[in-house]
Design a protein around this motif. Sequence first.
Motif, PDB file in Angstrom:
ATOM      1  N   THR A   7       0.831  -1.227  -0.028  1.00  0.00           N
ATOM      2  CA  THR A   7      -0.052  -0.262   0.017  1.00  0.00           C
ATOM      3  C   THR A   7       1.015   1.302   0.259  1.00  0.00           C
ATOM      4  OG1 THR A   7      -0.257   0.223   2.500  1.00  0.00           O
ATOM      5  CG2 THR A   7      -1.746  -1.240   1.326  1.00  0.00           C
ATOM      6  N   ASP A   8       2.071   1.215  -0.047  1.00  0.00           N
ATOM      7  CA  ASP A   8       3.046   2.360   0.149  1.00  0.00           C
ATOM      8  C   ASP A   8       4.189   2.230  -1.305  1.00  0.00           C
ATOM      9  OD1 ASP A   8       5.347   3.935   0.408  1.00  0.00           O
ATOM     10  OD2 ASP A   8       5.410   3.379   2.641  1.00  0.00           O
ATOM     11  N   GLU A   9       3.780   3.140  -2.062  1.00  0.00           N
ATOM     12  CA  GLU A   9       4.194   3.275  -3.154  1.00  0.00           C
ATOM     13  C   GLU A   9       5.920   3.481  -3.281  1.00  0.00           C
ATOM     14  OE1 GLU A   9       2.943   6.184  -6.351  1.00  0.00           O
ATOM     15  OE2 GLU A   9       0.987   5.064  -6.287  1.00  0.00           O
TER      16      GLU A   9
ATOM     17  N   ARG B 183      11.372   0.884  -3.609  1.00  0.00           N
ATOM     18  CA  ARG B 183      12.727   0.567  -3.123  1.00  0.00           C
ATOM     19  C   ARG B 183      12.968  -0.995  -3.260  1.00  0.00           C
ATOM     20  NH1 ARG B 183      11.140   4.350   1.053  1.00  0.00           N
ATOM     21  NH2 ARG B 183      10.054   2.764   2.272  1.00  0.00           N
ATOM     22  N   ALA B 184      11.767  -1.791  -3.230  1.00  0.00           N
ATOM     23  CA  ALA B 184      12.035  -3.259  -3.169  1.00  0.00           C
ATOM     24  C   ALA B 184      12.330  -3.488  -4.848  1.00  0.00           C
ATOM     25  CB  ALA B 184      10.451  -3.765  -2.931  1.00  0.00           C
ATOM     26  N   ALA B 185      11.473  -2.591  -5.573  1.00  0.00           N
ATOM     27  CA  ALA B 185      11.886  -2.980  -6.990  1.00  0.00           C
ATOM     28  C   ALA B 185      13.527  -2.644  -7.357  1.00  0.00           C
ATOM     29  CB  ALA B 185      10.825  -1.900  -7.939  1.00  0.00           C
ATOM     30  N   GLU B 186      13.936  -1.527  -6.907  1.00  0.00           N
ATOM     31  CA  GLU B 186      15.318  -1.040  -7.162  1.00  0.00           C
ATOM     32  C   GLU B 186      16.374  -2.329  -6.508  1.00  0.00           C
ATOM     33  OE1 GLU B 186      15.716   2.630  -4.939  1.00  0.00           O
ATOM     34  OE2 GLU B 186      14.276   3.695  -6.504  1.00  0.00           O
TER      35      GLU B 186
ATOM     36  N   LEU C 288      13.393 -10.922 -13.035  1.00  0.00           N
ATOM     37  CA  LEU C 288      12.165 -11.570 -12.179  1.00  0.00           C
ATOM     38  C   LEU C 288      11.378 -12.597 -12.902  1.00  0.00           C
ATOM     39  CD1 LEU C 288      10.909 -11.749  -9.127  1.00  0.00           C
ATOM     40  CD2 LEU C 288       9.417 -10.084  -9.867  1.00  0.00           C
ATOM     41  N   HIS C 289      11.211 -13.987 -12.293  1.00  0.00           N
ATOM     42  CA  HIS C 289      10.511 -14.971 -13.223  1.00  0.00           C
ATOM     43  C   HIS C 289       9.204 -15.018 -12.843  1.00  0.00           C
ATOM     44  CE1 HIS C 289      14.939 -15.963 -13.752  1.00  0.00           C
ATOM     45  NE2 HIS C 289      14.418 -16.299 -14.957  1.00  0.00           N
ATOM     46  N   VAL C 290       8.942 -14.994 -11.462  1.00  0.00           N
ATOM     47  CA  VAL C 290       7.491 -15.152 -10.833  1.00  0.00           C
ATOM     48  C   VAL C 290       7.235 -14.067 -10.000  1.00  0.00           C
ATOM     49  CG1 VAL C 290       6.248 -16.770  -9.393  1.00  0.00           C
ATOM     50  CG2 VAL C 290       7.865 -17.777 -11.176  1.00  0.00           C
ATOM     51  N   LEU C 291       6.231 -13.693 -10.125  1.00  0.00           N
ATOM     52  CA  LEU C 291       5.458 -12.755  -9.024  1.00  0.00           C
ATOM     53  C   LEU C 291       4.217 -13.220  -8.624  1.00  0.00           C
ATOM     54  CD1 LEU C 291       4.965  -9.932  -7.489  1.00  0.00           C
ATOM     55  CD2 LEU C 291       3.964  -9.145  -9.648  1.00  0.00           C
TER      56      LEU C 291
ATOM     57  N   ILE D 195      -1.767  -3.621  -8.334  1.00  0.00           N
ATOM     58  CA  ILE D 195      -1.502  -2.928  -9.398  1.00  0.00           C
ATOM     59  C   ILE D 195      -0.260  -2.153  -9.184  1.00  0.00           C
ATOM     60  CG2 ILE D 195      -2.231  -0.858 -10.582  1.00  0.00           C
ATOM     61  CD1 ILE D 195      -5.027  -1.455 -10.330  1.00  0.00           C
ATOM     62  N   THR D 196       0.182  -1.580  -8.113  1.00  0.00           N
ATOM     63  CA  THR D 196       1.239  -0.743  -7.730  1.00  0.00           C
ATOM     64  C   THR D 196       2.549  -1.894  -7.881  1.00  0.00           C
ATOM     65  OG1 THR D 196       0.096   0.610  -6.171  1.00  0.00           O
ATOM     66  CG2 THR D 196       2.540   0.318  -5.974  1.00  0.00           C
ATOM     67  N   VAL D 197       2.466  -3.027  -7.176  1.00  0.00           N
ATOM     68  CA  VAL D 197       3.528  -4.085  -7.263  1.00  0.00           C
ATOM     69  C   VAL D 197       3.652  -4.593  -8.619  1.00  0.00           C
ATOM     70  CG1 VAL D 197       4.173  -6.334  -6.385  1.00  0.00           C
ATOM     71  CG2 VAL D 197       3.102  -4.604  -4.838  1.00  0.00           C
ATOM     72  N   THR D 198       2.490  -5.035  -9.338  1.00  0.00           N
ATOM     73  CA  THR D 198       2.664  -5.445 -10.798  1.00  0.00           C
ATOM     74  C   THR D 198       3.406  -4.293 -11.777  1.00  0.00           C
ATOM     75  OG1 THR D 198       0.685  -6.658 -10.207  1.00  0.00           O
ATOM     76  CG2 THR D 198       1.597  -6.319 -12.669  1.00  0.00           C
ATOM     77  N   ASN D 199       2.796  -3.220 -11.585  1.00  0.00           N
ATOM     78  CA  ASN D 199       3.436  -2.163 -12.380  1.00  0.00           C
ATOM     79  C   ASN D 199       5.067  -1.887 -12.130  1.00  0.00           C
ATOM     80  OD1 ASN D 199       0.936  -1.914 -13.694  1.00  0.00           O
ATOM     81  ND2 ASN D 199       0.585   0.045 -12.924  1.00  0.00           N
ATOM     82  N   ALA D 200       5.413  -2.177 -10.839  1.00  0.00           N
ATOM     83  CA  ALA D 200       6.713  -1.846 -10.449  1.00  0.00           C
ATOM     84  C   ALA D 200       7.674  -2.774 -10.806  1.00  0.00           C
ATOM     85  CB  ALA D 200       6.913  -1.422  -8.818  1.00  0.00           C
ATOM     86  N   LEU D 201       7.062  -4.164 -10.843  1.00  0.00           N
ATOM     87  CA  LEU D 201       8.042  -5.161 -10.996  1.00  0.00           C
ATOM     88  C   LEU D 201       7.870  -5.741 -12.505  1.00  0.00           C
ATOM     89  CD1 LEU D 201       7.763  -7.045  -7.723  1.00  0.00           C
ATOM     90  CD2 LEU D 201       9.334  -5.308  -8.165  1.00  0.00           C
ATOM     91  N   LEU D 202       6.984  -5.342 -13.228  1.00  0.00           N
ATOM     92  CA  LEU D 202       6.709  -5.555 -14.554  1.00  0.00           C
ATOM     93  C   LEU D 202       8.097  -5.607 -15.498  1.00  0.00           C
ATOM     94  CD1 LEU D 202       4.932  -6.947 -16.575  1.00  0.00           C
ATOM     95  CD2 LEU D 202       3.711  -4.865 -17.220  1.00  0.00           C
ATOM     96  N   PRO D 203       8.849  -4.305 -15.381  1.00  0.00           N
ATOM     97  CA  PRO D 203      10.092  -4.515 -16.144  1.00  0.00           C
ATOM     98  C   PRO D 203      10.921  -5.460 -15.914  1.00  0.00           C
ATOM     99  CG  PRO D 203       9.532  -2.090 -15.565  1.00  0.00           C
ATOM    100  CD  PRO D 203       8.656  -3.024 -14.778  1.00  0.00           C
TER     101      PRO D 203
END
Length: 254
Positions: free
Chosen positions: A65-67, A72-75, A84-87, A120-128
């Motif tokens: 819930t915290d963008e 930071r996790a994505a970085e 990343l292979h699996v989310l 949505i936030t997590v998926t968008n951040a980790l999609l790259p």
Amino acid sequence: MSSDAARVAVVTGANKGIGREIAWQLAERGLVVYLGARDEERGLAAERALRADGLDVRFLHLDVTDEKSVARAAERLLTEVGLLHVLVNNAGVGGPVQPPSQTPAEQVRRVYETNVFGVITVTNALLPLLRRAGSARIVNVSSVVGSLAAAAGNLDPTGVHRPGEFPTMLSYSTSKAALNAVTLTYANELRGTGILVNAASPGFVATDINGHNGVLGAEQGARIPVLLATLDDDGPTATFLGENGTPEGQVLPW
């Protein structure tokens, strides 16, 4: 998916319950698993417990819930593993069982923050990072109570609830219905990219969300999410799969 190198997975809300078991089962299959949790103490404790089993599990501080937390996790993932292979979007919250007419809108908003907007936030951040893998899986942990077809027929296809008694939990049920729609929109965007996107209903698992009133254990509840997380490249996308005790699971109506 290729087995030439260790695959990498992220599981959100993984310090306990179904999420922790998903993390364990994926790591047991040889994946490097980042165990997402918003509580650092609980996340590190889960990491220690799973690593004691000889598994490559790494605590990842992640509040869906915290963008800023998600960024930071994505970085960190970009720096440490680069792809990343699996989310598995497992983090979720429940809501009280009460009539929709007695459910405050603010309560619904709180549930959506985690169950829908967090995904949505997590998926968008980790999609790259998922795109970098070439062949990847996104699994959204949903629930049969999010099925619009089942709700319209007032009939639970899994048989957990008696005919005519389909749950009417406004906040939780509609958040999972929204999550199912989110799943389909990402699946359609990502068709042909090698990224498969599916929704999993773990079944009636005894967890904190339902006061541990479920009939299945976390190990059983993790089976379908793990199945979808480890699909071969010719596996399905845009499917809603539930636990019914069979090896292939039960295809649920959207």
